[in-house]
Structures are given as structure tokens and as C-alpha cells.
Design a protein around this motif. Sequence first.
Motif, mmCIF file in Angstrom:
data_model
loop_
_atom_site.group_PDB
_atom_site.id
_atom_site.type_symbol
_atom_site.label_atom_id
_atom_site.label_comp_id
_atom_site.label_asym_id
_atom_site.label_seq_id
_atom_site.Cartn_x
_atom_site.Cartn_y
_atom_site.Cartn_z
ATOM 1 N N PRO A 189 26.047 -29.208 39.179
ATOM 2 C CA PRO A 189 26.459 -29.763 37.884
ATOM 3 C C PRO A 189 25.281 -30.207 37.021
ATOM 4 C CG PRO A 189 26.802 -31.377 39.619
ATOM 5 C CD PRO A 189 26.402 -30.103 40.305
ATOM 6 N N ALA A 190 25.567 -30.348 35.725
ATOM 7 C CA ALA A 190 24.575 -30.824 34.763
ATOM 8 C C ALA A 190 25.178 -31.949 33.941
ATOM 9 C CB ALA A 190 24.147 -29.683 33.835
ATOM 10 N N LEU A 191 24.325 -32.709 33.265
ATOM 11 C CA LEU A 191 24.813 -33.751 32.372
ATOM 12 C C LEU A 191 25.681 -33.137 31.273
ATOM 13 C CD1 LEU A 191 21.554 -35.872 31.915
ATOM 14 C CD2 LEU A 191 23.574 -36.500 33.251
ATOM 15 N N PRO A 192 26.730 -33.843 30.831
ATOM 16 C CA PRO A 192 27.616 -33.290 29.801
ATOM 17 C C PRO A 192 26.877 -32.790 28.565
ATOM 18 C CG PRO A 192 28.594 -35.266 30.742
ATOM 19 C CD PRO A 192 27.215 -35.152 31.331
ATOM 20 N N ALA A 193 25.829 -33.489 28.137
ATOM 21 C CA ALA A 193 25.122 -33.105 26.918
ATOM 22 C C ALA A 193 24.374 -31.788 27.069
ATOM 23 C CB ALA A 193 24.135 -34.208 26.518
ATOM 24 N N LEU A 194 24.095 -31.366 28.306
ATOM 25 C CA LEU A 194 23.332 -30.137 28.537
ATOM 26 C C LEU A 194 24.217 -28.955 28.914
ATOM 27 C CD1 LEU A 194 20.303 -31.602 30.508
ATOM 28 C CD2 LEU A 194 20.294 -30.725 28.170
ATOM 29 N N ARG A 195 25.487 -29.184 29.145
ATOM 30 C CA ARG A 195 26.348 -28.095 29.611
ATOM 31 C C ARG A 195 26.501 -26.984 28.587
ATOM 32 N NH1 ARG A 195 30.898 -32.196 32.048
ATOM 33 N NH2 ARG A 195 29.599 -33.001 33.766
ATOM 34 N N ALA A 196 26.453 -27.337 27.300
ATOM 35 C CA ALA A 196 26.685 -26.334 26.260
ATOM 36 C C ALA A 196 25.602 -25.266 26.214
ATOM 37 C CB ALA A 196 26.796 -27.013 24.893
ATOM 38 N N VAL A 197 24.394 -25.577 26.691
ATOM 39 C CA VAL A 197 23.305 -24.609 26.590
ATOM 40 C C VAL A 197 23.013 -23.900 27.909
ATOM 41 C CG1 VAL A 197 22.195 -25.769 24.644
ATOM 42 C CG2 VAL A 197 21.574 -26.408 26.986
ATOM 43 N N ARG B 287 17.789 -14.314 31.028
ATOM 44 C CA ARG B 287 18.244 -12.990 31.413
ATOM 45 C C ARG B 287 19.758 -12.985 31.609
ATOM 46 N NH1 ARG B 287 14.894 -10.930 36.431
ATOM 47 N NH2 ARG B 287 15.930 -12.724 37.412
ATOM 48 N N GLY B 288 20.353 -11.800 31.535
ATOM 49 C CA GLY B 288 21.788 -11.674 31.794
ATOM 50 C C GLY B 288 22.622 -12.510 30.855
ATOM 51 N N ALA B 289 23.455 -13.383 31.428
ATOM 52 C CA ALA B 289 24.351 -14.211 30.621
ATOM 53 C C ALA B 289 23.600 -15.167 29.727
ATOM 54 C CB ALA B 289 25.300 -14.993 31.538
ATOM 55 N N ALA B 290 22.323 -15.423 30.037
ATOM 56 C CA ALA B 290 21.529 -16.349 29.233
ATOM 57 C C ALA B 290 20.704 -15.621 28.169
ATOM 58 C CB ALA B 290 20.598 -17.148 30.146
ATOM 59 N N GLY B 291 20.945 -14.310 27.993
ATOM 60 C CA GLY B 291 20.116 -13.521 27.093
ATOM 61 C C GLY B 291 20.194 -13.944 25.636
ATOM 62 N N ARG B 292 21.359 -14.370 25.176
ATOM 63 C CA ARG B 292 21.509 -14.794 23.781
ATOM 64 C C ARG B 292 21.021 -16.233 23.634
ATOM 65 N NH1 ARG B 292 25.310 -17.585 21.107
ATOM 66 N NH2 ARG B 292 26.651 -17.651 22.963
ATOM 67 N N GLU B 293 20.084 -16.449 22.709
ATOM 68 C CA GLU B 293 19.538 -17.799 22.538
ATOM 69 C C GLU B 293 20.580 -18.755 21.996
ATOM 70 O OE1 GLU B 293 15.372 -18.717 21.175
ATOM 71 O OE2 GLU B 293 16.463 -19.526 19.448
ATOM 72 N N ARG B 294 20.614 -19.951 22.580
ATOM 73 C CA ARG B 294 21.497 -21.014 22.123
ATOM 74 C C ARG B 294 20.658 -22.257 21.882
ATOM 75 N NH1 ARG B 294 23.001 -18.524 26.195
ATOM 76 N NH2 ARG B 294 22.380 -20.111 27.689
ATOM 77 N N THR B 295 21.156 -23.139 21.044
ATOM 78 C CA THR B 295 20.439 -24.378 20.774
ATOM 79 C C THR B 295 21.381 -25.561 20.874
ATOM 80 O OG1 THR B 295 20.809 -24.249 18.377
ATOM 81 C CG2 THR B 295 18.776 -23.250 19.230
ATOM 82 N N ALA B 296 20.799 -26.721 21.134
ATOM 83 C CA ALA B 296 21.562 -27.970 21.165
ATOM 84 C C ALA B 296 20.675 -29.062 20.586
ATOM 85 C CB ALA B 296 21.984 -28.321 22.582
ATOM 86 N N ARG B 297 21.276 -30.006 19.887
ATOM 87 C CA ARG B 297 20.540 -31.151 19.330
ATOM 88 C C ARG B 297 20.942 -32.380 20.119
ATOM 89 N NH1 ARG B 297 20.912 -30.979 12.867
ATOM 90 N NH2 ARG B 297 18.891 -31.983 13.063
ATOM 91 N N LEU B 298 19.949 -33.023 20.698
ATOM 92 C CA LEU B 298 20.213 -34.111 21.640
ATOM 93 C C LEU B 298 19.381 -35.341 21.335
ATOM 94 C CD1 LEU B 298 19.862 -32.046 24.951
ATOM 95 C CD2 LEU B 298 21.982 -32.500 23.708
#
Length: 240
Positions: free
Chosen positions: A8-16, A179-190
Amino acid sequence: MAEAPDVPALPALRAVLPGGVLRRGGVVAVQDRVRAWGEAPSYLALALAAGASAGGAWCGVVGLPGFGIAAASGMGADLGRFLMVDEPGERWAEAVNVLAGAVDVVLVRPPRRPSGEHVRRIGARIRRTARQRGAVLLVAGEWPGADVRLRLTESVWSGLGAGTGHLTGRRVTVAVDGRGAAGRERTARLWLPAADGAVREWVAETAGSTGTAGTTDRQGFGGISAEIRDGGEVVRLWSA
């Protein structure tokens, strides 16, 4: 052997994170430090380890004598679930291989860029198979062929008033690719960290809102900003 769940990860980091978790057998490389091979991990690496331990995972820490115990605790880490190998020297890869069979996450800062042999052997050791439950390799720095890469593209510290005050938090933008499922760049503001040391999502203030108590920003009286240039953090101060 029953398949172990992902970490698991912290809720704020799950989106990325792909699937909102740290996947066993995967390598996550984290970069947001001034010095590529310093003695302390970044807040971002700490946040990932903290979330894992808070969710019940065991974590090994290798080659980080400056590990921020107080900061990790403020992020919610269960410090009783950490095993530390502070200064393994040139035997850092051996330490990672041993811990990978006993814990769920290994956080490591290699003393230098890992060799191809290091990458192959450690990759085999953390892999999830019928005979081993697998582990997550969390690298504070670079790792060739990492499955997921996290980096800061923006960093602004808050808390100074008209030339005085105390730092109360840091707003960051985290970019994630891989790579793979992480290939598309995503961003989060924290907030990393927020005024209370925790990690949480940062939402832009609307007109008339009071924002986070005790903080100021570029539109206020003063503050601190940090630009990320070529992997390094350039800090600037300003005031009224």
C-alpha cells in the motif's frame, strides 16, 4: 505459496502510482535531491516507505545513515516495521538481496550508479515467483530500467512572513512515468510535507479562502521557492 498482495501507499500518492500501489517485483526510482548520492533520502522516498509501513508492510533501509526518522514518523510511518543497514559500503547489493527475502520494501541509496550485474541480480531477487513472495525496490536516486520513476518538477516552501518566520510546509508537483502501465506521465500536486508533517493533496486556494494556516506564498509577504534544474534543487528566498 499464496500470492502476497502488493504494497500500500499513502492516499495522497495513490493517484500517481499504477494501480495505486507499489507492485511487488517492481523498481521505483525517486529523484528530488540536490546531491545525487547524498546520505538522506528525499521526502518523496520517505513518504513511499512511510505509507508502506503504515499499511502493515516491513521495510528495509540500506545505505541511508541520515534516514529521517522524525520526518517518516510525521508521515505516519510505523517505525517498528523498519530494519536498518546504515553503512554497508561496497556490500550494499548483498544487503539488498538479503533484506529482499525478509521484507516487503527495500529502500536503498546506492553509493554510485548500479552496474548491469547489480540490476540483474537484484531484479531476480525481488521478482515475485512461485517460490518467493517478491519485494518492492525503492531507490533514492537513479536505477537503469526502473519500472516507475518519480521526480519533482516544482517545489515551493511556505512559512516566511515579511523576511521572518518558520518554514511550515512545501508544495510540490510530482511527475510519474515509467514502463508498461506507468508509461503515460501523470502528475500530482501535494503538500510534502504539510505543516503537521503529513503528506496530503494540495488544492489551489479559491478567492476568499484562508488556505493553510501559517503559510504564505509568492503572492503573500514572502517565502522560499525551489526550482528543479537537471535533477538538482535551486533554492531562492524573497521577501517584501
